[in-house]
Design a protein around this motif. Structure first.
Motif, PDB file in Angstrom:
ATOM      1  N   PHE A 170       0.843  -1.194   0.000  1.00  0.00           N
ATOM      2  CA  PHE A 170       0.000   0.000   0.000  1.00  0.00           C
ATOM      3  C   PHE A 170       0.887   1.257   0.000  1.00  0.00           C
ATOM      4  N   GLY A 171       1.901   1.249   0.846  1.00  0.00           N
ATOM      5  CA  GLY A 171       2.803   2.394   0.960  1.00  0.00           C
ATOM      6  C   GLY A 171       3.585   2.644  -0.309  1.00  0.00           C
ATOM      7  N   ARG A 172       4.095   1.577  -0.920  1.00  0.00           N
ATOM      8  CA  ARG A 172       4.886   1.751  -2.154  1.00  0.00           C
ATOM      9  C   ARG A 172       4.025   2.318  -3.281  1.00  0.00           C
ATOM     10  N   VAL A 173       2.788   1.826  -3.387  1.00  0.00           N
ATOM     11  CA  VAL A 173       1.877   2.351  -4.420  1.00  0.00           C
ATOM     12  C   VAL A 173       1.561   3.826  -4.128  1.00  0.00           C
ATOM     13  N   ALA A 174       1.272   4.140  -2.871  1.00  0.00           N
ATOM     14  CA  ALA A 174       0.919   5.520  -2.501  1.00  0.00           C
ATOM     15  C   ALA A 174       2.063   6.479  -2.823  1.00  0.00           C
ATOM     16  N   ARG A 175       3.299   6.114  -2.459  1.00  0.00           N
ATOM     17  CA  ARG A 175       4.439   6.996  -2.708  1.00  0.00           C
ATOM     18  C   ARG A 175       4.680   7.174  -4.208  1.00  0.00           C
ATOM     19  N   THR A 176       4.464   6.102  -4.976  1.00  0.00           N
ATOM     20  CA  THR A 176       4.625   6.190  -6.428  1.00  0.00           C
ATOM     21  C   THR A 176       3.607   7.146  -7.036  1.00  0.00           C
ATOM     22  N   VAL A 177       2.351   7.015  -6.594  1.00  0.00           N
ATOM     23  CA  VAL A 177       1.280   7.864  -7.126  1.00  0.00           C
ATOM     24  C   VAL A 177       1.511   9.329  -6.732  1.00  0.00           C
ATOM     25  N   LEU A 178       1.966   9.566  -5.504  1.00  0.00           N
ATOM     26  CA  LEU A 178       2.210  10.938  -5.053  1.00  0.00           C
ATOM     27  C   LEU A 178       3.299  11.627  -5.870  1.00  0.00           C
ATOM     28  N   ASP A 179       4.225  10.845  -6.412  1.00  0.00           N
ATOM     29  CA  ASP A 179       5.302  11.419  -7.237  1.00  0.00           C
ATOM     30  C   ASP A 179       4.821  11.796  -8.633  1.00  0.00           C
ATOM     31  N   ASP A 180       3.608  11.368  -8.998  1.00  0.00           N
ATOM     32  CA  ASP A 180       3.115  11.611 -10.356  1.00  0.00           C
ATOM     33  C   ASP A 180       2.789  13.104 -10.544  1.00  0.00           C
ATOM     34  N   ALA A 181       3.287  13.695 -11.631  1.00  0.00           N
ATOM     35  CA  ALA A 181       3.069  15.123 -11.906  1.00  0.00           C
ATOM     36  C   ALA A 181       1.609  15.433 -12.210  1.00  0.00           C
ATOM     37  N   ASN A 182       0.817  14.412 -12.575  1.00  0.00           N
ATOM     38  CA  ASN A 182      -0.605  14.624 -12.889  1.00  0.00           C
ATOM     39  C   ASN A 182      -1.494  14.626 -11.648  1.00  0.00           C
ATOM     40  N   VAL A 183      -0.923  14.348 -10.482  1.00  0.00           N
ATOM     41  CA  VAL A 183      -1.726  14.168  -9.260  1.00  0.00           C
ATOM     42  C   VAL A 183      -1.481  15.328  -8.299  1.00  0.00           C
ATOM     43  N   ASP A 184      -2.564  16.006  -7.902  1.00  0.00           N
ATOM     44  CA  ASP A 184      -2.475  17.117  -6.940  1.00  0.00           C
ATOM     45  C   ASP A 184      -2.819  16.679  -5.527  1.00  0.00           C
ATOM     46  N   THR A 185      -3.710  15.685  -5.401  1.00  0.00           N
ATOM     47  CA  THR A 185      -4.181  15.208  -4.092  1.00  0.00           C
ATOM     48  C   THR A 185      -4.327  13.696  -4.160  1.00  0.00           C
ATOM     49  N   LEU A 186      -3.906  13.009  -3.105  1.00  0.00           N
ATOM     50  CA  LEU A 186      -4.104  11.556  -3.032  1.00  0.00           C
ATOM     51  C   LEU A 186      -5.074  11.243  -1.906  1.00  0.00           C
ATOM     52  N   VAL A 187      -6.087  10.393  -2.206  1.00  0.00           N
ATOM     53  CA  VAL A 187      -7.035   9.944  -1.185  1.00  0.00           C
ATOM     54  C   VAL A 187      -6.876   8.440  -1.011  1.00  0.00           C
ATOM     55  N   PRO A 188      -6.074   8.009  -0.026  1.00  0.00           N
ATOM     56  CA  PRO A 188      -5.999   6.572   0.244  1.00  0.00           C
ATOM     57  C   PRO A 188      -7.253   6.116   0.986  1.00  0.00           C
ATOM     58  N   VAL A 189      -7.787   4.953   0.626  1.00  0.00           N
ATOM     59  CA  VAL A 189      -8.997   4.441   1.276  1.00  0.00           C
ATOM     60  C   VAL A 189      -8.596   3.273   2.173  1.00  0.00           C
ATOM     61  N   VAL A 190      -8.880   3.409   3.477  1.00  0.00           N
ATOM     62  CA  VAL A 190      -8.611   2.357   4.458  1.00  0.00           C
ATOM     63  C   VAL A 190      -9.959   1.797   4.899  1.00  0.00           C
ATOM     64  N   THR A 191     -10.067   0.464   4.984  1.00  0.00           N
ATOM     65  CA  THR A 191     -11.328  -0.150   5.425  1.00  0.00           C
ATOM     66  C   THR A 191     -11.137  -0.705   6.849  1.00  0.00           C
ATOM     67  N   PHE A 192     -10.961  -1.998   6.992  1.00  0.00           N
ATOM     68  CA  PHE A 192     -10.643  -2.621   8.281  1.00  0.00           C
ATOM     69  C   PHE A 192      -9.190  -3.068   8.196  1.00  0.00           C
ATOM     70  N   ALA A 193      -8.333  -2.513   9.055  1.00  0.00           N
ATOM     71  CA  ALA A 193      -6.897  -2.772   8.896  1.00  0.00           C
ATOM     72  C   ALA A 193      -6.216  -2.790  10.250  1.00  0.00           C
ATOM     73  N   PRO A 194      -5.058  -3.460  10.358  1.00  0.00           N
ATOM     74  CA  PRO A 194      -4.312  -3.469  11.617  1.00  0.00           C
ATOM     75  C   PRO A 194      -3.590  -2.133  11.838  1.00  0.00           C
ATOM     76  N   THR A 195      -3.145  -1.948  13.065  1.00  0.00           N
ATOM     77  CA  THR A 195      -2.465  -0.706  13.446  1.00  0.00           C
ATOM     78  C   THR A 195      -1.317  -0.374  12.508  1.00  0.00           C
ATOM     79  N   ALA A 196      -0.519  -1.371  12.164  1.00  0.00           N
ATOM     80  CA  ALA A 196       0.678  -1.115  11.346  1.00  0.00           C
ATOM     81  C   ALA A 196       0.301  -0.470  10.014  1.00  0.00           C
TER      82      ALA A 196
END
Length: 591
Positions: free
Chosen positions: A256-282
């Protein structure tokens, strides 16, 4: 009401009456009676809440914001504003180093000039104001009037003014603090392009659907991003935006983190909205860390809960400074507000409005002083407009039939004849106008006919002559208006003329003076704007000439707003590209 004389004499300021007072979380001081502060004192935060109402300000907004994990700096419920008013408290909150966003619920704002000054200071400080302004509907306006004695101006004008001076408007209390949740972070998006990612495909469909209704775009990723994403995603999932990680991502360390960081580096993206459902603390902590480290805004949509720590809740993350939402719509409304605020701050860097050449405000004011009448004739109205030099149709004012035929001959081609009388502002109803008249006998006969008709319509009307005017054929009919708004003073209105304004109400409003960019953006707000670009083989209108005319009217409104109740130019004909525009008819009513 006016400030009480005894208070003025003693140098004492009053809050209220009919108010719930104030709560100062910064210094631990309250002057109020409310159940919203029972129990242990809440920690102070960076959001101020200012309202005329007690319940809506303290309950719906302040208390609910605290419940969501936000901290409040100051809360004021100022009631009927007999002395200090709503904007005085907003000013205090803005100037406080403890406040980053100011939330306002306003039932009445009577001083538009003061609101403009406060908004300008807020923009200078980089502190957004998010406001609910009651009175969007007649029912709301009536309720506000009975509650606070408010006498509202037009909500359409307020909405346009708010956009122009960057007051972000919300529709309910939840939207106020949900917007503040993202804005307080100070990370502004570069535009309206968003990306989202989740293991839940359904949430992503909602994201794209609701985003489109708000004018947010989910653009395709760059080739560089696609190349980096393909090895990370399951083979059956495409690297599209929004990005579906599918259930295959569950349990894969830091995917999840690697995908998020890759997308945030994209010049076409101004805002990233990660969606979390049921997940552990980590996983939740990893997402929050990405949001904190990013220079771009990263609002988190968290629809479920932490699977291994009941103490880790959305409110807990919000208290740490994150923007966390439970549903798609509030999340994307906050993104929309952030994008609007960012665009406004970019516009502030533009040059201030510049006066077009050839305008003479002193001569215009002198002409108004000399006329003295409340309603000017068309000839007088156009004489006033000439001091601001918009292009006009050729016209000659005559006293009887013989000079009318001479005037028509000198103009050449078909002409219009219009009776000029301060007692007959609407000439069509009176039969006091004749169109497309050609030939000397026809002009003389038309002159006689419309004069007789005007006197039958209003016996004893003062006839100051007949205006002989060239006919303009082709082009698109627009209207330009100036009205005196009870809150903001002179307001410029532009739209499509003729029947369009009555049937479609397709108009845009601006506070004068405006820039060329402001004028073009106002035109683009109109639903019928494509007609000016040229559709179905019709030629494009002369937009540059139209913008110049709009600027001239905006300066007329700015210079003479204290003397004018109304200016109505309808139609202003926009001719094909390169042929300019023409003021055909004009009516001025003085204040």
């Amino acid at each position: 009401g006016a400030r009480p004389p005894a208070a003025r004499g003693a140098g004492v300021r009053f809050m209220g009456p009919n108010c719930n007072g104030m709560i100062n979380f910064v210094d631990g001081f309250a002057l109020t009676s409310t159940a919203t502060i029972t129990g242990p004192r809440r920690p102070s935060g960076d959001i101020a809440v200012i309202s005329q109402s007690g319940g809506a300000g303290q309950g719906n907004t302040m208390w609910r914001a605290q419940e969501a994990g936000l901290g409040i700096s100051y809360q004021v419920s100022c009631g009927n504003d007999a002395d200090l008013d709503l904007l005085d408290y907003v000013t205090f909150a803005l100037e406080s180093s403890m406040t980053r966003v100011v939330l306002v619920i306003a039932e009445k704002i009577t001083d538009g000039a003061k609101l403009r000054r406060v908004a300008a200071r807020a923009a200078e400080l980089g502190k957004p104001i998010v406001m609910i302004k009651i009175g969007r509907t007649e029912a709301g306006a009536r309720a506000a009037a009975s509650h606070t004695g408010a006498i509202p101006g037009s909500d359409a004008v307020f909405a346009a003014a708010a956009r122009q001076i960057c007051i972000l408007r919300a529709t309910d209390s939840a939207e106020l603090y949900e917007a503040a949740m993202l804005l307080r972070g100070g990370k502004l998006p570069g535009g309206r392009r968003a990306a989202s990612m989740s293991i839940s495909g359904g949430n992503l469909v909602l994201m794209a659907e609701i985003g489109a209704t708000l004018g947010l775009e989910f653009p395709a990723y760059t080739e560089q991003t696609l190349a980096a994403l393909r090895p990370l995603l399951p083979g059956f999932m495409g690297a599209t935006n929004p990005t579906d990680l599918s259930a295959g991502a569950i349990g894969q360390k830091d995917l999840f983190g690697r995908v998020a960081r890759t997308v945030l580096d994209d010049a076409n993206v101004d805002t990233l909205v990660p969606v979390v459902t049921f997940a552990p603390t980590a996983d939740i902590r990893a997402t929050a860390d990405i949001a904190a480290a990013s220079s771009k805004p990263v609002p988190i949509l968290w629809t479920g809960k932490c699977s291994d720590d009941p103490a880790l809740t959305p409110a807990a993350l919000v208290a740490e400074g994150h923007a966390v939402y439970r549903d798609v719509l509030p999340c994307l409304r906050a993104v929309d507000h952030a994008a609007r605020y960012s665009a406004f701050q970019s516009r502030r860097a533009r040059p201030a409005p510049q006066r077009p050449a050839g305008m003479d405000a002193v001569a215009a004011r002198k002409l108004l002083d000399g006329i003295g009448a409340a309603t000017l004739t068309e000839a007088q109205s156009k004489a006033l407009l000439r001091h601001y030099a918009p292009p006009m149709t050729r016209s000659i004012l005559v006293r009887d039939a013989a000079p009318a035929t001479e005037a028509a001959s000198s103009i050449g081609g078909p002409v219009a004849l219009k009776v000029q009388s301060p007692d007959i502002p609407h000439k069509t109803e009176a039969g006091a106008i004749a169109l497309n008249i050609e030939g000397i006998p026809s002009v003389g006969a038309a002159h006689e006919a419309i004069t007789d008709s005007a006197l039958r319509y209003r016996p004893g009307a003062r006839i100051e002559g007949v205006l002989v005017q060239e006919m303009v054929t082709g082009g698109t009919e627009m209207l330009l208006g100036i009205t005196a708004d009870p809150t903001f003073g002179p307001v410029l209105t532009l739209g499509f003329g003729g029947i369009h304004v009555e049937v479609l109400r397709d108009v845009a409003h601006r506070l004068p003076p405006i820039t060329e960019d402001d004028a073009r953006e106002a035109l683009e707000e109109l639903r019928l704007f494509p007609l000016l670009r040229g559709v179905r083989g019709a030629p494009a209108g002369d937009l540059d000439a139209l913008v110049d005319a709009i600027l001239r009217f905006s300066w007329l409104a700015y210079d003479l707003g204290d003397r004018i109740a109304e200016v109505d130019v309808n139609p202003l004909v926009v001719l094909p590209q390169g042929r300019g525009v023409r003021v055909v008819d004009a009516l001025v009513v003085t204040a």
